[in-house]
Write an enzyme that holds these catalytic residues in place. Sequence first.
Site, PDB file in Angstrom:
ATOM      1  N   ASP A  72       0.915  -1.059   0.130  1.00 43.60           N
ATOM      2  CA  ASP A  72      -0.021   0.011   0.115  1.00 43.60           C
ATOM      3  C   ASP A  72       0.844   1.364  -0.072  1.00 43.60           C
ATOM      4  O   ASP A  72       1.739   1.484   0.866  1.00 43.60           O
ATOM      5  CB  ASP A  72      -0.858   0.026   1.202  1.00 43.60           C
ATOM      6  CG  ASP A  72      -2.084   1.146   1.213  1.00 43.60           C
ATOM      7  OD1 ASP A  72      -3.212   0.689   1.187  1.00 43.60           O
ATOM      8  OD2 ASP A  72      -1.567   2.460   0.998  1.00 43.60           O
ATOM      9  N   ASP A 104      -3.657   2.583  -5.407  1.00 33.39           N
ATOM     10  CA  ASP A 104      -2.267   2.523  -4.853  1.00 33.39           C
ATOM     11  C   ASP A 104      -2.078   1.278  -3.854  1.00 33.39           C
ATOM     12  O   ASP A 104      -1.371   1.304  -2.919  1.00 33.39           O
ATOM     13  CB  ASP A 104      -2.293   3.516  -3.714  1.00 33.39           C
ATOM     14  CG  ASP A 104      -3.003   3.485  -2.309  1.00 33.39           C
ATOM     15  OD1 ASP A 104      -4.002   2.663  -2.241  1.00 33.39           O
ATOM     16  OD2 ASP A 104      -2.112   4.028  -1.442  1.00 33.39           O
ATOM     17  N   GLU A 105      -2.872   0.064  -3.958  1.00 33.05           N
ATOM     18  CA  GLU A 105      -2.627  -1.184  -3.360  1.00 33.05           C
ATOM     19  C   GLU A 105      -2.741  -2.575  -4.165  1.00 33.05           C
ATOM     20  O   GLU A 105      -3.271  -2.525  -5.135  1.00 33.05           O
ATOM     21  CB  GLU A 105      -3.442  -1.379  -2.156  1.00 33.05           C
ATOM     22  CG  GLU A 105      -4.962  -1.300  -2.236  1.00 33.05           C
ATOM     23  CD  GLU A 105      -5.556  -1.146  -1.067  1.00 33.05           C
ATOM     24  OE1 GLU A 105      -5.315  -2.069  -0.317  1.00 33.05           O
ATOM     25  OE2 GLU A 105      -6.967  -0.607  -1.123  1.00 33.05           O
TER      26      GLU A 105
END
Length: 411
Positions: free
Chosen positions: A21, A127-128
């Site tokens: 993350d 974003d992960e």
Amino acid sequence: MSGARLPGAPTREDRIVLHVDMDCFYAACERRRDPDLEGEPVVVGMGYESGESHGAVATASYEAREYGVESAQAISQALDLLPRTRDDDGPVGHYRQVDMAHYETVSQEVKAVLCEVADTVRAVSIDEAYLDVTDRLGWTGAAVFARNLKAQIREEAGVPASIGVAPNMSTAKVASDYDKPDGVVVVPPDDVRSFLAPLSLEELHGIGPVTARALRSMGIETIGDLASADRGRLVDQFGERGREIHDHARGHDDREVEPVGQPKSLSNESAFTEPTDDADRIADRLVTLAEEVTTRASTREILYKTIGIKVVTPPFDVHTRARSLSGPVDDAALVETIALDLIEEFEEQAIRKLGVRVSNLAFVEEDQSSLDEWNRNCSNDQQTNEPEANARSDVASNDERERQTSVFEFT
Ligand code: DCP
Ligand code: MG
């Protein structure tokens, strides 16, 4: 699904799952293109220009969070906590407008690194991502692997990440959040229960404030309490979700890390260790990348209508250029010609990284199973490319460490 697990059936504790993350992602992307923001309180959001009054904070850098600024907050409140200008010497914030196109570009570069190092990658948001690296290492090497990956993301994509490593997805997600920012937390199988037990309920993905309040009213305060709670009572109260949070609290999560979707484009990228303006080297590299992309496309009977290049100049300025044809083709020579044509615009500029991409894809044979297989194995494509990558390193100077990346985009 965890709910499908038979009572007493073994969990797959032999797996090694990473959850990656990115830290304060949009703010980190803003820092990447404006290094002066490093170490400064940065707020990314909408509605802070004069004359505007509505809008929310998308994210804040950790420095800005110290003043109480946080995601989803009204921008007016953020401006009260951390003004853009002031008369005294108090702290001021650097505000930036949300720029999704830029964040998507950075996200693709991060995912390219992930595909380089893992057999199986599942991106779950901008974003992960989850990675299954069971076939790549054992628990003794997990911490070094995660630290190296974090450094590689920072070096190649220019943004910081936190990584959690655990035997399942749910615990890996808790672990990545545990030591943010810039953290690596490894939870081997024997430590899962003791790692989770003292944490507050909201640390578990899927438990929001409403569920947490309901659990507290049942006398359940921590993840450990939830793990030892009566399963029937949880199912009565929350249905199927009760079963799931009970499993996750006990460190059981049988979900496989499975990539989803069909590729929107095929691309290969390659970074120079030092930026170069050597036209021959740049052209050679571009031709190699074009060959790799077209070989992959034709092996899978994929046609493409748009041919593009990506050029990254220092520090991390990303330029993309593309040309669309009137219809889909499978034509390696044409890709090479167009790529060389498009790069002319960057003559005499130092280039840090190059990419060739074909998009607007058409699938000759709609064979879902082979596409699934392909998506599942970023790294197999990597292996396919290895002979060419090795051949190239023969001609590269000795002190250069060149990297080759296959990039997938998912619909
Ligand atoms: N985001 C948003 N609005 C929200 C929450 C998030 O626009 N309410 C965007 C901005 C974030 C990005 O999604 O940068 C990723 O969300 P995260 O929850 O992962 O938050 P960050 O990456 O910003 O911070 P962290 O370091 O806590 O992961
Ligand atoms: Mg994040």
